[in-house]
Design a protein around this motif. Structure first.
Motif: not given
Lengths: 345, 179
Positions: B118-122, B157-165, B167-170
């Motif tokens: 949630e903190g990461l935005g998703n 088409d949704k690069p922001e989703l990849l970014k959040v994921n 970050e979540a993994l890290e």
């Protein structure tokens, strides 16, 4: 890829150009895959209004010479029996996949193997048989579907893929064959329009005295040939085994795990896995010195075929659960240990 | 080597997807792998679980009786599955939504996956936080292969989703590495 999808992909690879089906869990991934891929590969996909319609569409497509297929799960397969009997009577090739679930009745959606009798003993009316193939992995779901089309064409007979909910739902890696276009056998009997040739007749209705008996004798001759030539099975640590497990499909995988554990403990245990359920691989039961343990997700259906194959020459024990119950690796090990030490014979 | 993993949570938490990522990453490493879902009249918010087996040899039963690792995403799953973990097995637990009692017979890694996501935005990336924790706890599948699978699965088409994921993994990995 799931086992259900592998059956669908295997069918497309085998040159299936007609699929009609009606949704039912746990085989929906098969129908969905066909909906996605059939048209792309130049075939026809129809979501029929009911199971009966689907099997009769397959009947028609097969009569016209197409490699045709339908699929369903147990209650839906019961509905298709009339059509399957007609297809067998009309000597047409078709492939029917049954991803078995719990019964009787509407039952549940858990994996089961309770349709063994229905599949191997002519589920509909009349003296006929379907070829019945039993995959035990995603790869085999693919491979045996390809084989089912070949055998169905060769013998002009319906062929059943007998899978189950667990095998249909699970994912495993799949190696897809990269062959080009498959060469399909000629079908001079097909209804393709009779301009310039004599009309072909495809039927299962014979009113004239003696005609139906002739058809039946022809069918019986064919079934005898199939029984001689098409028995298939796999052996796993069987040669020196004192106790031979007999299981097919998902149950064979669990039995295989049990064999591995028991072998590690020095127990001479093996597995005989029928790949064809009809014809049943009677030829594999040539070692009467063993004790046999049949394991099924049903209450003893294949058991009868094993007893018939052995004709009382060896002891046969049984372990089975149904209605969603799956005999576990541990249950098998406990049972085998009892038999191994002579406590249960 | 045989690693048996049960992942359990609530429908909509990405339980099946998490299982598929692990399975595909293991496949890239040349392992034998099976993925078995709980299927049926499952709904969003209902119970969901899947079973993954990773092995060096051909896999027999895809069904898991006792798991080597358990990834638990909510309280209901904890109650249902804690007895299915082997003694000394590994439990990854989403402590945002599940509370462990004190009598542990197993190793546990706790992380507030849902809060972190949630903190990461998703909030939906909670499953990937748990995945990061698993990767850092057991070195069976590599970070590199896992990243490869996530990148392949992510919608172009949704690069922001990849970014959040990513970050979540890290974040998940850091949780375990920093104890």
């Amino acid at each position: 890829m799931t086992g259900n999808e592998a059956i669908a992909e295997g069918a497309i690879q085998a040159g299936c150009t007609f699929y009609a089906g009606y949704p039912i869990t746990p085989q929906n991934e098969l129908t969905a895959y066909m909906a996605n891929h059939m048209q792309k590969s130049g075939g026809v996909f129809i979501q029929a209004e009911a199971e009966l319609a689907a099997i009769n569409m397959v009947f028609g497509a097969a009569a016209a010479g197409a490699r045709a297929m339908t699929s369903s799960s147990s209650p839906g397969i019961s509905l298709k029996q009339e059509g399957i009997s007609y297809i067998a009577g009309a000597e047409l090739p078709a492939v029917i996949a049954n991803v078995m679930r719990g019964g009787p009745g509407l039952g549940n959606i858990a994996p089961a193997q309770s349709d063994y009798f229905q599949a191997t003993r002519s589920g509909g009316h009349g003296d006929y048989h379907c070829l019945v193939l039993a995959p035990a992995s995603v790869q085999e779901s693919y491979d045996l579907t390809c084989l089912a089309f070949t055998l169905a064409d060769k013998y002009r007979s319906p062929a059943i893929i007998l899978s189950d909910g667990l095998l249909g739902q699970m994912m495993e890696p799949l190696l897809v064959r990269k062959e080009g276009k498959i060469e399909l056998p000629a079908k001079p009997w097909a209804l393709t329009g009779c301009t310039g040739r004599q009309a072909n007749v495809v039927k299962s209705f014979y009113l004239k005295e003696g005609d139906l008996e002739k058809l039946n004798l022809k069918l019986q001759k064919k079934y005898k040939e199939i029984q001689q030539k098409e028995q298939r099975w796999e052996e796993f640590f069987l040669t020196d085994a004192k106790v031979a497990l007999v299981a097919y499909g998902t149950m064979a995988r669990i039995a295989r795990s049990a064999v591995k554990v028991l072998r590690e403990k020095g127990k001479k245990v093996g597995l005989l896995r029928p790949l064809t359920l009809w014809p049943f691989p009677k030829k594999a039961f040539t070692m009467p010195k063993k004790k046999y343990l049949v394991i099924e997700m049903s209450y003893g259906q294949m058991l009868e075929d094993v007893q018939l194959a052995l004709c009382g020459k060896a002891g046969v024990e049984f372990l089975g659960r149904s209605g969603g119950g799956i005999p576990s690796e541990q249950e098998i090990i406990v049972k085998v240990n009892k038999i191994y030490h002579g406590k249960n014979i | 080597m045989t690693e048996r993993i049960i992942i359990a949570g609530s429908g909509g938490q990405g339980i099946m997807l998490l299982g598929k990522i692990i399975a595909e990453a293991a496949l890239l490493q040349g392992k034998f792998v099976t993925w078995l879902p709980a299927y049926g009249p499952e709904v969003r918010g209902g119970a969901a679980h899947c079973m993954i087996i990773i092995a060096d040899d051909e896999i027999g039963s895809p069904f898991i009786d006792k798991a080597d690792s358990l990834i638990i995403m909510n309280q209901l799953s904890l109650v249902k599955f804690k007895s299915r973990l082997k003694n000394n097995g590994l439990m990854i637990i989403n402590s945002s939504l599940a509370k462990l009692d004190n009598k542990l017979k197993f190793k546990a890694a706790e992380g507030r996956c849902t809060d972190i996501a949630e903190g990461l935005g998703n909030i939906k990336a909670a499953n990937v936080v748990a995945l990061g924790m698993y990767l850092a706890s057991k070195k069976i599948i590599s970070v590199e292969n896992t990243l490869g699978v996530i990148k392949k699965m992510a919608p172009q088409d949704k690069p922001e989703l990849l970014k959040v994921n990513l970050e979540a993994l890290e974040k998940g990995r850091e949780l375990v590495k920093n104890g």
